[in-house]
Write an enzyme that holds these catalytic residues in place. Structure first.
Site, mmCIF file in Angstrom:
data_model
loop_
_atom_site.group_PDB
_atom_site.id
_atom_site.type_symbol
_atom_site.label_atom_id
_atom_site.label_comp_id
_atom_site.label_asym_id
_atom_site.label_seq_id
_atom_site.Cartn_x
_atom_site.Cartn_y
_atom_site.Cartn_z
ATOM 1 N N LYS A 1 0.853 -1.176 0.000
ATOM 2 C CA LYS A 1 0.000 0.000 0.000
ATOM 3 C C LYS A 1 0.902 1.244 0.000
ATOM 4 O O LYS A 1 2.041 1.216 0.491
ATOM 5 C CB LYS A 1 -0.915 0.005 1.227
ATOM 6 N N TRP B 1 14.423 -3.596 1.440
ATOM 7 C CA TRP B 1 14.301 -4.596 0.378
ATOM 8 C C TRP B 1 14.703 -4.010 -0.961
ATOM 9 O O TRP B 1 15.416 -4.652 -1.752
ATOM 10 C CB TRP B 1 12.863 -5.112 0.316
ATOM 11 N N ASN C 1 -1.888 2.592 -5.703
ATOM 12 C CA ASN C 1 -2.893 3.617 -5.922
ATOM 13 C C ASN C 1 -2.288 5.008 -5.756
ATOM 14 O O ASN C 1 -1.160 5.168 -5.280
ATOM 15 C CB ASN C 1 -4.046 3.455 -4.930
ATOM 16 N N LYS D 1 -7.486 6.650 -13.074
ATOM 17 C CA LYS D 1 -7.589 5.555 -12.110
ATOM 18 C C LYS D 1 -7.940 6.093 -10.723
ATOM 19 O O LYS D 1 -8.740 5.493 -9.999
ATOM 20 C CB LYS D 1 -6.269 4.771 -12.042
ATOM 21 N N ASN E 1 -11.198 5.239 -7.692
ATOM 22 C CA ASN E 1 -11.065 5.047 -6.245
ATOM 23 C C ASN E 1 -11.732 6.145 -5.435
ATOM 24 O O ASN E 1 -12.091 5.942 -4.274
ATOM 25 C CB ASN E 1 -9.582 5.019 -5.837
ATOM 26 N N SER F 1 -10.486 -1.488 -1.895
ATOM 27 C CA SER F 1 -9.320 -1.838 -1.087
ATOM 28 C C SER F 1 -9.363 -1.155 0.269
ATOM 29 O O SER F 1 -8.940 -1.719 1.288
ATOM 30 C CB SER F 1 -8.029 -1.470 -1.829
ATOM 31 N N ARG G 1 -6.671 -2.741 9.278
ATOM 32 C CA ARG G 1 -5.396 -2.213 8.798
ATOM 33 C C ARG G 1 -5.482 -0.701 8.567
ATOM 34 O O ARG G 1 -6.564 -0.172 8.311
ATOM 35 C CB ARG G 1 -5.000 -2.902 7.488
ATOM 36 N N PRO G 2 -4.348 0.018 8.618
ATOM 37 C CA PRO G 2 -4.345 1.448 8.292
ATOM 38 C C PRO G 2 -4.880 1.698 6.884
ATOM 39 O O PRO G 2 -4.798 0.833 6.005
ATOM 40 C CB PRO G 2 -2.865 1.837 8.410
ATOM 41 N N GLU H 1 -5.509 4.026 3.206
ATOM 42 C CA GLU H 1 -4.700 4.649 2.157
ATOM 43 C C GLU H 1 -5.244 6.032 1.779
ATOM 44 O O GLU H 1 -4.960 6.558 0.708
ATOM 45 C CB GLU H 1 -4.729 3.724 0.929
#
Length: 243
Positions: free
Chosen positions: A16, A26, A42, A120, A124, A190, A199-200, A202
């Site tokens: 996210k 990583w 997003n 896009k 959302n 989402s 969960r937190p 976006e």
């Protein structure tokens, strides 16, 4: 096991947006000479988010994801609709399309990525905050009042998107509302799935992106601003374990 010396041709960043910084370790371990990162997230500004987190010279490919899926349990995913990735045309896009050839994911190389990424965001912009705040699925948009509210949210955002250089107008608003109306009633967003899972959210990268861009251009976004305030309150409770 991935070691610090491992270098890959491609890294697909699918966290996210709010978790991007947590992937820095990583990214730095996996991205060596010639590596590229596809940012499947997003919001807008994917390249700017990731650039400080990767070694110099790493290719960054912002990627718009048109795919509705819901994680039901570890290793179990429900696919609701669509399987498209839109990327800015160019050599990285060509490499990415070759990488995913035959995978079932359709890679579309677009000449106007600014418009594509804001288009896009439109999909959302009403669905994510409203389903998350109400804790209801896409069937809620069958209500005429919800459809009117969605239109008003999108009208605010269209003015902001044009100021940002996107070619969006009434057709895009109508297309987004048609998408909501045609969505499976038991589908979700989402942001709804994140809230249901504790969960937190976006919100800063969806609703917040519109509000902040509006402030930069002197464009009022009162409805999106109201939703952002409500989403921040919900997110605080989620992070504190109270929601």
């Amino acid at each position: 096991m991935i070691t610090p010396t491992t270098s890959l041709d491609w890294v697909l960043l699918t966290t996210k947006a709010q978790d991007t910084a947590g992937a820095e370790g990583w990214l730095r371990r996996l991205c060596g000479p010639g590596a590229a990162v596809a940012v499947l997230q997003n919001g807008v500004g994917q390249e700017e988010r990731v650039a400080p987190l990767v070694p110099e010279g790493t290719g960054i490919l912002p990627t718009v994801v048109h795919l509705s899926a819901e994680r039901l349990a570890p290793g179990r995913i429900r696919h609701h609709a669509a399987s498209e990735l839109h990327v800015p045309e160019g050599p990285l896009a060509d490499r990415f399309a070759a990488l995913l050839s035959g995978s079932g994911l359709q890679v579309h190389r677009v000449p106007d990525f600014t418009t594509a990424v804001w288009r896009k965001l439109f999909t959302n912009l009403a669905a994510n905050p409203l389903t998350a705040l109400l804790q209801q699925r896409m069937g809620v948009f069958a209500d005429p009042g919800m459809a009117r509210l969605s239109r008003e949210l999108l009208c605010e955002a269209a003015a902001v998107a044009r100021a940002e250089g996107a070619d969006l107008g009434e057709e895009d608003i109508a297309r987004t509302l048609e998408l909501y109306a045609a969505a499976p009633p038991d589908g979700g967003s989402s942001m709804l799935y994140d809230r249901l899972a504790g969960r937190p959210l976006e919100h800063e990268f969806i609703t917040g992106a519109v509000v902040r861009a509006g402030e930069r251009h002197g464009i009022a976004t009162p409805l999106n601003g109201m939703l952002l305030t409500l989403l921040r309150a919900v997110d605080r409770d989620l992070r504190a374990g109270r929601a």
